[in-house]
Design an enzyme around this catalytic site. Structure first.
Site, PDB file in Angstrom:
ATOM      1  CB  CYS A 171      -0.978   0.024   1.171  1.00 39.15           C
ATOM      2  SG  CYS A 171      -2.337  -1.116   0.963  1.00 39.15           S
ATOM      3  CE1 TYR A 215      -4.089   1.018   0.792  1.00 29.61           C
ATOM      4  CE2 TYR A 215      -6.256   1.959   1.057  1.00 29.61           C
ATOM      5  CZ  TYR A 215      -5.449   0.856   0.942  1.00 29.61           C
ATOM      6  OH  TYR A 215      -5.999  -0.398   0.963  1.00 29.61           O
ATOM      7  CD1 TRP A 233      -5.708   1.667   4.660  1.00 32.44           C
ATOM      8  CD2 TRP A 233      -3.496   1.327   4.742  1.00 32.44           C
ATOM      9  NE1 TRP A 233      -5.508   0.329   4.833  1.00 32.44           N
ATOM     10  CE2 TRP A 233      -4.154   0.090   4.896  1.00 32.44           C
ATOM     11  CE3 TRP A 233      -2.103   1.353   4.754  1.00 32.44           C
ATOM     12  CZ2 TRP A 233      -3.466  -1.117   5.056  1.00 32.44           C
ATOM     13  CZ3 TRP A 233      -1.414   0.167   4.920  1.00 32.44           C
ATOM     14  CH2 TRP A 233      -2.095  -1.053   5.066  1.00 32.44           C
ATOM     15  CE1 TYR A 433      -8.441  -1.861  -1.767  1.00 31.25           C
ATOM     16  CE2 TYR A 433      -8.243  -3.939  -0.580  1.00 31.25           C
ATOM     17  CZ  TYR A 433      -8.079  -2.569  -0.636  1.00 31.25           C
ATOM     18  OH  TYR A 433      -7.562  -1.903   0.457  1.00 31.25           O
ATOM     19  CG  HIS A 434      -4.896  -4.971  -3.015  1.00 26.46           C
ATOM     20  ND1 HIS A 434      -4.955  -5.745  -1.870  1.00 26.46           N
ATOM     21  CD2 HIS A 434      -4.885  -3.679  -2.599  1.00 26.46           C
ATOM     22  CE1 HIS A 434      -4.966  -4.948  -0.805  1.00 26.46           C
ATOM     23  NE2 HIS A 434      -4.918  -3.689  -1.229  1.00 26.46           N
ATOM     24  CG  HIS A 519      -4.106   0.404  -3.625  1.00 32.57           C
ATOM     25  ND1 HIS A 519      -2.817  -0.034  -3.403  1.00 32.57           N
ATOM     26  CD2 HIS A 519      -4.870  -0.168  -2.672  1.00 32.57           C
ATOM     27  CE1 HIS A 519      -2.826  -0.840  -2.339  1.00 32.57           C
ATOM     28  NE2 HIS A 519      -4.048  -0.940  -1.882  1.00 32.57           N
TER      29      HIS A 519
END
Length: 577
Positions: A171, A215, A233, A433-434, A519
């Site tokens: 992240c 993030y 985050w 997601y990811h 992301h």
């Protein structure tokens, strides 16, 4: 298999006793109708554990399937073992049309890659997960990152555990610096900076940021510095104002005049989500344009203590968290924004699309709504191609982290000439997601990842390669490609002329900056169309003279013929001075 099936995957269960000897590592999976002519559907390397491995691929008709084990996953000896191998199939089959592009080989990885970057010169894809190959939870402070590297030329996948930088890079913010090196900040270890040196094939620890972040987004500037902002985050919530790294001093400097507050969304979970994943574009005179995901757009300047100025609203669009923004024509300041949702999760995504045009730093941007996508999406990825079209792939219509419940399999292409979207062939694996997607130097696109949630059902330790329609003739055969025989220089300053010798006639050129993604954010990719002057098979193009347009770093130079077929790219390093 005694008859022909519509096969679309294979599962491999390693031995389940106390011994790991024989676990398959590097492998090739092939299918055949007659047992004589074989087509490769997947390559890669499996994780060395006892978990069930699933390799999906685009449906193909076959009577025979084989998996060729090329290495033992742990390097323990010349063995191969399996508890079970099963073939997956579907009831229906329709041959995909090359006019919509083809999703080809699957590439298996020994990690679930949540972040990736294409490396200069080699075109290898560097990926990483967290402190574990399939999970991120509990990684803060671990100082460890599992990585893998895919070589599209050899088809091999290698792996490495990075400990020397003491940085769990899950992240993070990512930028490719002025030398084309992946520059990775924050994440699970929220203050850290790690830089990957492709020449030495090594990771370097950089100085800690002034503010801990996860993030966040970052952007390479016109003078080679790197700006970052946001990131609540991890490392605490709120006040994640801007700071800038200088390669000259290898230090971070806080920019008190670059507050994060103007770019916050109105997320239901507050600042923990509201300052995430900024759509940042390095621009002229050391400025940064923030196109989203907040509906309010902003300029940041980075000289002295920095400054911020509102750039207006993104037309009728709302907050668009986990949407995408792509600079498909940097010479004209054109940015495509697509999709996203008002909140990070648990709300419907939109199909909105806008073209945002920027000019001089500090001036109001000009957003225009264009034809919507066919599918509402968030957690998707968008990639600009050499011809200026943008592939939009994956995502969910109702974004929920670690869920594939509302996955969008249909891909779409945005055409700047018509300001509209047309269908592309669907993907075979949910990319939510990811997940990430990146342009490769051979003008194909790799789309991979998704998940990274331990034993969950939404881990996708693989990628798939998309060959756009421009690589095929009308009859479906592969198009003959022009080739760049030589370039006058592969290391140039802005404003330089580059002479290019081709093997045959072409009509246009473009520069596309190497990309990185995590992301749904890729602040590195951008495209510059180039109009050549011609003398026989020698073409001369000019790099834009402003380093805010032609950002310093590594670029892919493509040539295209009259049918739009691109060459394989040559790597060009562009310097600001």
């Amino acid at each position: 298999m005694k008859k022909t099936y519509n096969v679309n995957g294979l599962t491999y269960l390693p031995r389940q006793d106390e011994v790991n000897n024989g676990n398959i590592g590097q492998h090739t999976i092939q299918v055949s109708l007659d047992g004589q002519t074989w087509t490769t559907t997947a390559i890669g390397t499996y994780i060395d554990d006892k978990s069930l491995k699933t390799t999906p691929w685009t449906t193909a008709q076959a009577r025979y399937v084989r998996i060729v084990a090329q290495t033992e996953a742990g390097g323990r000896g010349p063995w191969t073992s399996a508890a079970e191998i099963n073939i997956l199939s579907t009831a229906t089959y329709a041959k995909p049309s090359t006019s919509l592009g083809i999703w080809g080989m699957t590439v298996d990885f020994p990690i679930v890659p949540a972040a990736a970057a294409v490396l200069r010169d080699s075109g290898k894809v560097l990926m990483w997960s967290s402190y574990k190959p399939t999970d991120f939870g509990g990684g803060a402070g671990s100082g460890t990152t599992d990585t893998a590297t895919y070589d599209p030329v050899t088809g091999t996948v290698s792996q490495r555990i990075v400990t020397n930088t003491q940085h769990d890079m899950f992240c993070p913010g990512i930028s490719l610096d002025a030398l084309g090196r992946p520059f990775v900040t924050g994440g699970n270890d929220a203050a850290k900076l790690s830089i990957y040196d492709p020449n030495a094939n090594s990771w370097i620890a950089g100085p800690n940021m002034q503010i801990q972040r996860g993030y966040q987004a970052s952007a390479t500037l016109s003078d080679g510095r790197i700006f970052t902002i946001g990131g609540s985050w991890s490392g605490g919530e709120g006040n994640k104002n801007g700071e800038v790294w200088s390669p000259a001093t290898n230090t971070w400097t806080l920019l008190g005049g670059c507050p994060v507050a103007p770019m916050l969304t109105a997320d239901a979970r507050g600042v923990y989500r509201a300052d995430n994943h900024g759509w940042l574009f390095g621009w002229k005179s050391g400025s940064v344009f923030q196109a989203g995901p907040s509906k309010a757009m902003n300029w940041y300047t980075t000289s002295g203590t920095g400054a911020q100025k509102a750039a207006g609203l993104r037309s009728t669009d709302g907050d668009a968290m986990n949407g995408n923004a792509v600079m498909y024509d940097a010479a004209r300041g054109k940015i495509l924004t697509v999709g996203g949702a008002p909140n990070y999760q648990d709300n419907p995504a939109t199909s909105n699309a806008f073209i945002v045009t920027i000019g001089a730093p500090g001036t109001t941007a000009s957003p225009v709504k264009v034809g919507s996508m066919a599918n509402a999406r968030a957690f998707h990825n968008s990639v600009v191609m050499p011809d200026g079209k943008v592939l939009v792939v994956g995502g969910e219509s109702y974004p929920v982290p670690f869920s594939d419940d509302t996955s969008i399999f249909a891909s779409e292409l945005f055409n700047p000439a018509t300001s509209s979207f047309t269908p592309a062939n669907p993907i075979s694996v949910p990319r939510t997601y990811h997940s990430w997607a990146l342009l490769l130097p051979d003008a194909t696109i790799i789309s991979g990842g998704g998940g990274l949630c331990g034993g969950c059902a939404t881990n996708h330790p693989n990628a798939q390669i998309y060959s756009p329609a421009y690589l095929f003739n009308a009859d479906g055969s592969k198009a003959a490609r022009p080739a760049i025989n030589s370039v006058s220089s592969t290391n140039v300053v802005v404003g330089a002329r580059i002479s290019i010798t081709m093997n045959r006639a072409v009509t246009s050129f473009s520069l596309v900056r190497f990309g990185s993604a995590t992301h749904s954010v890729n602040t590195d990719q951008r495209r510059i169309p180039l109009t050549p002057t011609v003398s026989g098979l020698t073409y001369t193009v000019m790099v834009p003279s402003d380093s805010g347009v032609a950002l310093p770093g590594s670029w892919m130079l493509f040539a295209m013929d009259s049918a739009g077929v691109p060459s394989v790219a040559k790597t060009i390093l562009i310097r600001s001075s």
